[in-house]
Motif scaffolding. Structure first.
Motif, short mmCIF file in Angstrom:
data_model
loop_
_atom_site.label_atom_id
_atom_site.label_comp_id
_atom_site.label_asym_id
_atom_site.label_seq_id
_atom_site.Cartn_x
_atom_site.Cartn_y
_atom_site.Cartn_z
N VAL A 122 0.84 -1.21 0.00
CA VAL A 122 0.00 0.00 0.00
C VAL A 122 0.87 1.25 0.00
O VAL A 122 0.65 2.19 -0.78
N SER A 123 1.88 1.27 0.86
CA SER A 123 2.75 2.45 0.93
C SER A 123 3.58 2.61 -0.34
O SER A 123 3.84 3.74 -0.77
N ILE A 124 4.00 1.50 -0.94
CA ILE A 124 4.73 1.58 -2.20
C ILE A 124 3.84 2.17 -3.29
O ILE A 124 4.27 3.02 -4.08
N SER A 125 2.59 1.74 -3.32
CA SER A 125 1.67 2.26 -4.34
C SER A 125 1.51 3.76 -4.21
O SER A 125 1.61 4.51 -5.19
N LEU A 126 1.27 4.23 -2.99
CA LEU A 126 1.10 5.66 -2.79
C LEU A 126 2.40 6.42 -3.03
O LEU A 126 2.41 7.46 -3.69
N TRP A 129 3.81 6.34 -6.98
CA TRP A 129 3.01 7.18 -7.87
C TRP A 129 3.22 8.65 -7.55
O TRP A 129 3.34 9.49 -8.45
N THR A 130 3.27 9.00 -6.27
CA THR A 130 3.52 10.39 -5.88
C THR A 130 4.90 10.84 -6.34
O THR A 130 5.07 11.96 -6.86
N PHE A 131 5.88 9.97 -6.21
CA PHE A 131 7.25 10.31 -6.60
C PHE A 131 7.35 10.54 -8.11
O PHE A 131 7.89 11.57 -8.56
N PHE A 132 6.85 9.60 -8.90
CA PHE A 132 7.00 9.71 -10.36
C PHE A 132 6.21 10.89 -10.91
O PHE A 132 6.70 11.62 -11.79
N LEU A 210 -5.70 1.19 -10.93
CA LEU A 210 -5.58 2.61 -11.21
C LEU A 210 -6.85 3.37 -10.82
O LEU A 210 -6.77 4.52 -10.38
N TRP A 211 -7.98 2.72 -10.96
CA TRP A 211 -9.25 3.33 -10.58
C TRP A 211 -9.30 3.59 -9.08
O TRP A 211 -9.80 4.64 -8.62
N HIS A 212 -8.77 2.66 -8.29
CA HIS A 212 -8.78 2.82 -6.84
C HIS A 212 -7.71 3.80 -6.36
O HIS A 212 -7.91 4.48 -5.35
N ILE A 213 -6.56 3.85 -7.03
CA ILE A 213 -5.43 4.63 -6.53
C ILE A 213 -5.49 6.09 -6.97
O ILE A 213 -4.72 6.93 -6.44
N ALA A 214 -6.40 6.44 -7.87
CA ALA A 214 -6.42 7.79 -8.45
C ALA A 214 -6.65 8.87 -7.39
O ALA A 214 -5.89 9.85 -7.31
N PRO A 216 -6.50 8.84 -3.85
CA PRO A 216 -5.48 9.04 -2.81
C PRO A 216 -4.17 9.61 -3.34
O PRO A 216 -3.53 10.43 -2.68
N VAL A 217 -3.74 9.21 -4.54
CA VAL A 217 -2.51 9.76 -5.11
C VAL A 217 -2.69 11.25 -5.43
O VAL A 217 -1.79 12.06 -5.19
N THR A 218 -3.84 11.61 -5.96
CA THR A 218 -4.11 13.03 -6.23
C THR A 218 -4.06 13.85 -4.95
O THR A 218 -3.53 14.97 -4.93
N ALA A 219 -4.57 13.31 -3.85
CA ALA A 219 -4.55 14.02 -2.58
C ALA A 219 -3.14 14.14 -2.02
O ALA A 219 -2.82 15.12 -1.33
N MET A 220 -2.26 13.18 -2.31
CA MET A 220 -0.90 13.20 -1.77
C MET A 220 0.08 14.00 -2.61
O MET A 220 1.08 14.50 -2.10
N VAL A 221 -0.17 14.13 -3.92
CA VAL A 221 0.86 14.59 -4.82
C VAL A 221 1.04 16.11 -4.78
O VAL A 221 2.11 16.62 -5.16
N LEU A 222 0.04 16.87 -4.31
CA LEU A 222 0.11 18.31 -4.45
C LEU A 222 1.26 18.94 -3.68
O LEU A 222 1.92 19.85 -4.17
N GLY A 223 1.50 18.46 -2.45
CA GLY A 223 2.56 19.06 -1.65
C GLY A 223 3.93 18.91 -2.27
O GLY A 223 4.64 19.90 -2.49
N SER A 224 4.34 17.69 -2.59
CA SER A 224 5.66 17.46 -3.19
C SER A 224 5.73 18.01 -4.60
O SER A 224 6.79 18.43 -5.06
N PHE A 225 4.60 18.01 -5.30
CA PHE A 225 4.56 18.56 -6.66
C PHE A 225 4.92 20.04 -6.65
O PHE A 225 5.73 20.52 -7.45
N ALA A 226 4.34 20.80 -5.74
CA ALA A 226 4.59 22.24 -5.67
C ALA A 226 6.04 22.53 -5.30
O ALA A 226 6.68 23.41 -5.88
N VAL A 227 6.56 21.79 -4.33
CA VAL A 227 7.95 22.03 -3.89
C VAL A 227 8.93 21.75 -5.02
O VAL A 227 9.84 22.54 -5.29
N THR A 228 8.76 20.63 -5.73
CA THR A 228 9.67 20.27 -6.82
C THR A 228 9.60 21.26 -7.97
O THR A 228 10.63 21.65 -8.53
#
Length: 347
Positions: A122-126, A129-132, A210-214, A216-228
């Motif tokens: 579960v943690s690898i999935s989140l 996807w957030t990293f890439f 992908l349907w299930h992970i969409a 939670p990944v969207t909710a997690m990605v914004l913080g690191s996305f903005a910083v990068t």
């Protein structure tokens, strides 16, 4: 270089010992440990009359509100290993950790290493996807913002990035669940896969995942996305204003050659050096709020539950594992400076 690596490895030992010792000492003073919890449960059963008879004879096991006998209390302490002095338990824990034996959970009756392996997908999935998404989208966006600095594109994207960064991930997750999961019902509300995932074909499994992970990944990605993205933009702007860029342009090189052949390598130094830490961290990233919100049983939820339940082997075992991985990753990140910029000398 070799002497530097050896020094860093030797410094990892006292750092790791300090982290474990500090956590172990704090645990000794935290009330409500596993012994106290079990004693409270047993006393509650005996005083509450669950399965007990008040008319039991003097030779029976029923003690009512008198509590547990000293012998029973010692047996409970021995069950959890608290019958030994603190320094002996700490030394025994270090010896087990040196053999990469992380111990066994008090409550789940499983090895800590097995629990980590169970929660890791579960943690690898989140995390992955957030990293890439953060790197593959944010880096080109940061370059485009640097090239068009001050333009309408730069201002609009900066505004969108900062607004997204200002919204906490769990708040965005709630909004996504309510809108896309509840009202529109476009995405599932919980879990990493559907209940009939095993019966699906490989193509249907990928789509279901992908349907299930969409959300939670969207909710997690914004913080690191903005910083990068902002880090990439600022690094490129700093390099573009340097003298060697003017010299390259004066030699007749095209803007594309100047940007990708000269500026790109120097500007990516602060980003590439953080790449190993971000990549390894993606495997062990655990977001408690996101995992709880989307009912995902990952490392974040495991860590939280182990702290709340005072499951000390899980707390100390995962702390040892993650601290060791963090120290090694930090060393690899520092070595990346030499790989990216050979002018860096550690001596």
């Amino acid at each position: 270089m070799l002497s530097y690596i050896l020094k860093r490895i030797l410094l990892m030992v006292p750092t790791l010992l300090g982290v474990l010792l500090l956590t172990f000492v704090v645990i000794q003073f935290v009330p409500g440990g596993p012994v106290e919890q079990l004693v409270s449960q047993l006393q509650g059963r005996s005083s509450g009359g669950e399965g007990a008879s008040p008319s039991a004879g003097a030779g029976g096991d029923y003690r009512g509100r008198q509590g547990l006998s000293p012998k029973q209390l010692e047996e409970i302490k021995a069950l959890y290993g608290f019958d030994k002095p603190a320094h002996e338990r700490f030394a025994q824990m270090l010896w087990s950790f040196a053999r990469f034996d992380l111990g066994q959970s008090f409550y789940q009756r499983k090895a800590v290493s097995d629990l980590v392996r169970e929660k890791l997908p579960v943690s690898i999935s989140l995390g992955l996807w957030t990293f890439f998404i953060s790197y593959l989208v944010a880096v080109p966006l940061g370059v485009a913002k640097a090239v068009r600095a001050g333009s309408r594109f730069d201002l609009v994207t900066t505004l969108l990035i900062l607004v997204g960064y200002a919204i906490p991930g769990f708040v965005l997750g709630v909004a996504l669940l309510v809108i896309f999961g509840g009202q529109l019902q476009w995405f599932p509300l919980r879990g990493l896969t559907s209940a009939n995932w095993e019966q699906l074909s490989w193509g249907a499994r990928i789509v279901d995942y992908l349907w299930h992970i969409a959300l939670p990944v969207t909710a997690m990605v914004l913080g690191s996305f903005a910083v990068t993205a902002m880090l990439t933009k600022n690094a490129f702007l700093e390099e573009i204003r340097k003298q060697y860029v003017l010299t390259a342009r004066a030699k007749g090189l095209s803007e594309r050659q100047v940007l990708w052949k000269h500026v790109f390598r120097n500007a990516l130094i602060p980003i590439v050096t953080g790449f190993p830490a971000a990549f390894i961290g993606a495997f062990f990233a655990g977001s408690l709020l996101i995992e709880t919100l989307f009912s995902l049983d990952g490392l974040g939820l495991l860590s939280y539950e182990s702290v709340i339940r005072r499951d000390y082997p899980v707390v100390l075992g995962t702390l040892y594992l993650f601290t060791l991985i963090g120290l090694v990753t930090k060393l690899v990140s520092d070595l990346c400076y030499v790989w990216v910029d050979p002018r860096v000398k550690f001596d």
